[in-house]
Design an enzyme around this catalytic site. Structure first.
Site: not given
Ligand code: GLN
Ligand code: ZN
Length: 759
Positions: A436, A565, A609, A647, A669, A698, A730
């Site tokens: 994304g 969140w 989470e 994630c 992930e 990352h 991600c």
């Molecule tokens: N669509 C979001 C991005 O690409 C997903 C982010 C995430 O999973 N933390 O930033």
């Molecule tokens: Zn992610």
């Protein structure tokens, strides 16, 4: 008469995030360690004074930390991993936390079900534990010099071991006999500090589903620790859930008191009888330490009155439910908040007043309040009354929609949908896409903040965003990616962006909460019934789609992640709030689809989470979390393909739940775990399509074509090509363009190579 007001712990980052700022300056070598220490001292003194001035009798000490208090405990025990052994004190601490040029940092993980992260101690049989009590002893003296006699907070030995890992993968509790003597020594040292000392030993591990092994260690541990000296009051504290199994054991040890959370562990009530019989003091956690809403003082008094029917009133102490570490610090810098909403909120400093007032009224009667306290009390009654009736909270229309809601899932079975989708969307096996976001450049951030400050016009802002989207699309087309994204330049954060557009959502200026080390987050808050006044993403996505002949993915954040969140209102069950968000999202999906968008991704980054700490509560969470994801996508037509993204990589325990969410494609992930963690998808006969991340976003490292070819081959050993998508693991927003371009080009090349090889 003493007031018996108590606080489990106080935030340390500073009301203007002073600690963050000085640490980052020090790490950038722009100031000396002296400057860090000087500020640390100022903060400690300020925080003790806040507590004392608010009338808190049991002020917390040793809750302060330069990075993390589990790390501090490891240092206190000399539990230092081999790779750091030769470092000097100053260097040692931050190297353990953040790594250095020679050694990787220690692992970091979530503190129970909060958004705080602690450093995971690494224990080994060769460790030579020895006591390093200087931090605690010095702080005690610092406080005393300020005229403050504080209680000393410690992380308990069982929680310390329970949260650690052994380098040889063996059981950490085997090391208890080595660690316990150090705790004994520590308590001896502490006992010399004063005539009487109070020590709070945090054992939150007791709220988990405890193995018999751990339960069997509680009594011997606390029998031993409680008899060290006779001038010490030992309180064992738990929070975030009930700890009834442990309480049943603790009442039979010589400890002085037990601290329990009566908000998030209502079941603690079941142990009152036992506590009363054992003559233990009871620290009653009832001011919410992890949310921002004003306490309902009248309700708290009622709870106390009920408790005191069983436990002698004189044995009770009034406290926060957990450390205030998990709430923002003070409302005094909130200048822009809606005045109404602000009256409903309490941060840490305001919570101290609540604890004081509740305890004064409970023990000494309402007449004992001074003028200022009476004013706060009256405002509290007023605010809670308003919150029950306010129109900005209670939206009849939304409530009716939720009440009469009937569309709980989308039309069509997956097997039929996917055939239709493949026909229309015509993507190949091993289709390439991204998650994304694309790199958030300084220019993009600046444009967003300028627009927010109104220093550039809406037109100017939109032009800049559209330019970014154009560039992003051109790159993806050149690179040969198949399903495109617009890059999310307009989003600062995947929750805040939606929160800002939903009715019922609020924002703070200074509501920072420590996430780890110097990092803080500022969660938005849900104060009222949620609705969507207008489409939130349709203009951007339609614009992006108009710029390409390829398929543009619509991009939304899912209901469970939005909820997990945010600070959530406490006057409604979480699942009802979540359902309101889900319904709002279902309208967005409908609008996207009407605008011609054919693939929509609904991110559930934080789905895992939200899992409860106790097994017995998991089913209930899964039920409504899955229900609400399905409601969000229920408006999608059969031919609209729904993706989701998560994630993490560990799906072993939750794979059936994930399957029940009924998304057509899920990206996950897995880059760092080869294909091991993917096997569960095969084992359970998971049917939907899967996009296991083929490289780790990352790190700035650019993976080679060869590396990704190998990674894809590993994936193909587990799942057939018809079921696989190829993507990074991600979103790319934290990366730089340079490395992003190279990595994605290599990824596409790797896929082309495999496809060729297969024909
Ligand atoms: N669509 C979001 C991005 O690409 C997903 C982010 C995430 O999973 N933390 O930033
Ligand atoms: Zn992610």
């Amino acid at each position: 008469m003493s007031r018996k007001s108590y606080v489990i712990g106080f935030p340390r980052i500073g009301e203007q995030r002073e600690l963050k700022k000085v640490l980052e300056k020090f790490w950038a070598k722009k100031c000396s360690f002296n400057e860090v220490e000087k500020l640390a001292k100022e903060l400690k003194v300020r925080h003790w004074k806040y507590q004392k001035d608010a009338g808190i009798e049991y002020v917390s000490l040793n809750d302060f930390s330069l990075y993390d208090n589990i790390l501090d405990t490891a240092i206190m025990l000399n539990a230092i991993p081999k790779r750091f052994k030769n470092l000097k004190a100053e260097e040692l601490y931050f190297s353990m936390a953040r790594g250095n040029k020679d050694s990787l940092a220690m692992e970091m993980t979530k503190w129970f079900n909060t958004n705080y992260h602690y450093i995971v101690p690494e224990l080994s049989l060769d460790d030579e534990y020895k006591l390093n009590a200087s931090k605690i002893i010095n702080e005690y003296k610092e406080a005393k010099a300020q005229g403050i006699k504080a209680k000393i907070n410690l992380i308990g030995p069982l929680t310390f071991l329970g949260l650690s890992k052994r380098v040889d993968n063996k059981d950490c509790f085997e090391l208890l006999h080595k660690i316990l003597p150090i705790y004994e020594q520590l308590l001896e040292e502490i006992s010399k500090l004063d005539e009487v000392v109070t020590v709070q030993i945090d054992e939150p591990i007791f709220v988990k589903d405890n193995e018999p092994k751990l339960l069997s260690l509680i009594k011997p541990t606390y029998d031993r620790l409680s008899i060290i000296t006779n001038n010490m009051k030992i309180i064992v504290t738990t929070y975030f859930e009930h700890s009834n199994e442990a309480t049943k054991v603790l009442v039979n040890t010589p400890i002085w008191g037990i601290g329990l959370d009566f908000l998030y562990g209502k079941e603690n009530i079941e142990c009152l009888e036992l506590i009363s019989k054992s003559n233990k003091k009871l620290i009653v956690g009832l001011v919410d330490g992890r949310n921002i809403w004003k306490n309902n003082i009248q309700n708290s008094l009622e709870l106390l009155s009920n408790i005191s029917k069983i436990v002698d009133k004189e044995s009770l102490f009034i406290s926060s439910s957990c450390s205030l570490l998990h709430s923002p610090i003070t409302l005094k810098y909130e200048e822009k908040m809606d005045e109404n909403i602000k009256t409903w909120i309490s941060y840490a400093v305001e919570k101290l007043d609540e604890i004081n007032i509740i305890s004064k009224i409970f023990f000494e009667g309402v007449n004992s309040l001074n003028e200022n306290e009476s004013k706060i009390y009256e405002e509290n009654i007023q605010a809670n009354h308003n919150r029950k009736t306010s129109e900005i909270i209670h939206d009849k229309k939304v409530q009716n929609i939720v009440h009469n809601y009937s569309k709980f899932q989308r039309d069509g079975k997956y097997e039929d949908r996917i055939k239709l989708q493949k026909e229309i969307l015509k993507y190949k096996d091993l289709a390439t896409t991204t998650i994304g976001s694309f790199p958030q450049t300084p220019e993009v951030r600046l444009a967003r903040s300028d627009y927010k400050k109104k220093s550039i016009s809406k037109d100017e802002y939109e032009t800049q965003m559209k330019n970014y989207i154009d560039d992003c699309i051109s790159f993806q087309e050149e690179c040969g990616l198949e399903i495109l994204v617009h890059g999310e330049p307009e989003r600062n954060d995947m929750v805040e962006y939606f929160g800002e557009q939903l009715k019922g959502y609020g924002f703070s200026q200074n509501g920072w909460v420590q996430s780890y080390g110097s990092r803080c987050v500022k969660p938005p808050f849900i104060y009222g019934d949620i609705s969507r006044p207008k489409a939130m993403t349709v203009d951007w996505i339609s614009y992006a789609q108009s710029k390409t002949a390829k398929i543009m993915k619509g991009m939304l954040t899912g209901p469970v992640t939005i909820l997990n969140w945010s600070f959530v209102r406490d006057d409604k069950p979480r699942d009802e709030v979540s359902m309101q968000i889900a319904i709002a999202l279902s309208h967005e999906i409908d609008d996207l689809q009407k605008a011609g968008i054919k693939i929509i991704q609904v991110d559930e980054a934080a789905f895992k989470e939200g899992y409860p700490l106790k097994k017995e509560k998991i089913k209930e969470y899964e039920n409504w979390a899955v229900r609400d994801f399905k409601i969000a996508v229920s408006s999608a037509k059969e031919q609209t393909q729904i993706h989701t993204h998560m994630c993490y990589s560990e799906f072993n325990d939750i794979i059936k739940t994930i399957e029940n969410m009924d998304a057509d494609v899920i990206s996950i992930e897995t880059a760092r775990s080869g294909n091991e963690l993917l096997k569960i998808f095969k084992e359970v006969g998971y049917k939907q399509e899967v996009g296991p991340g083929v490289y780790d976003i990352h790190s700035p490292r650019v993976p080679s074509v060869e590396e990704m070819v190998n990674q894809i081959k590993l994936l193909l050993e587990v799942l057939p090509k018809e079921q696989l998508w190829i993507n990074p693991d991600c979103g790319l927003k934290t990366r730089k363009w340079e490395e992003t371009k190279l990595s994605l080009q290599n990824m596409v090349e790797a896929v082309n190579y495999i496809r060729k090889e297969n024909t």
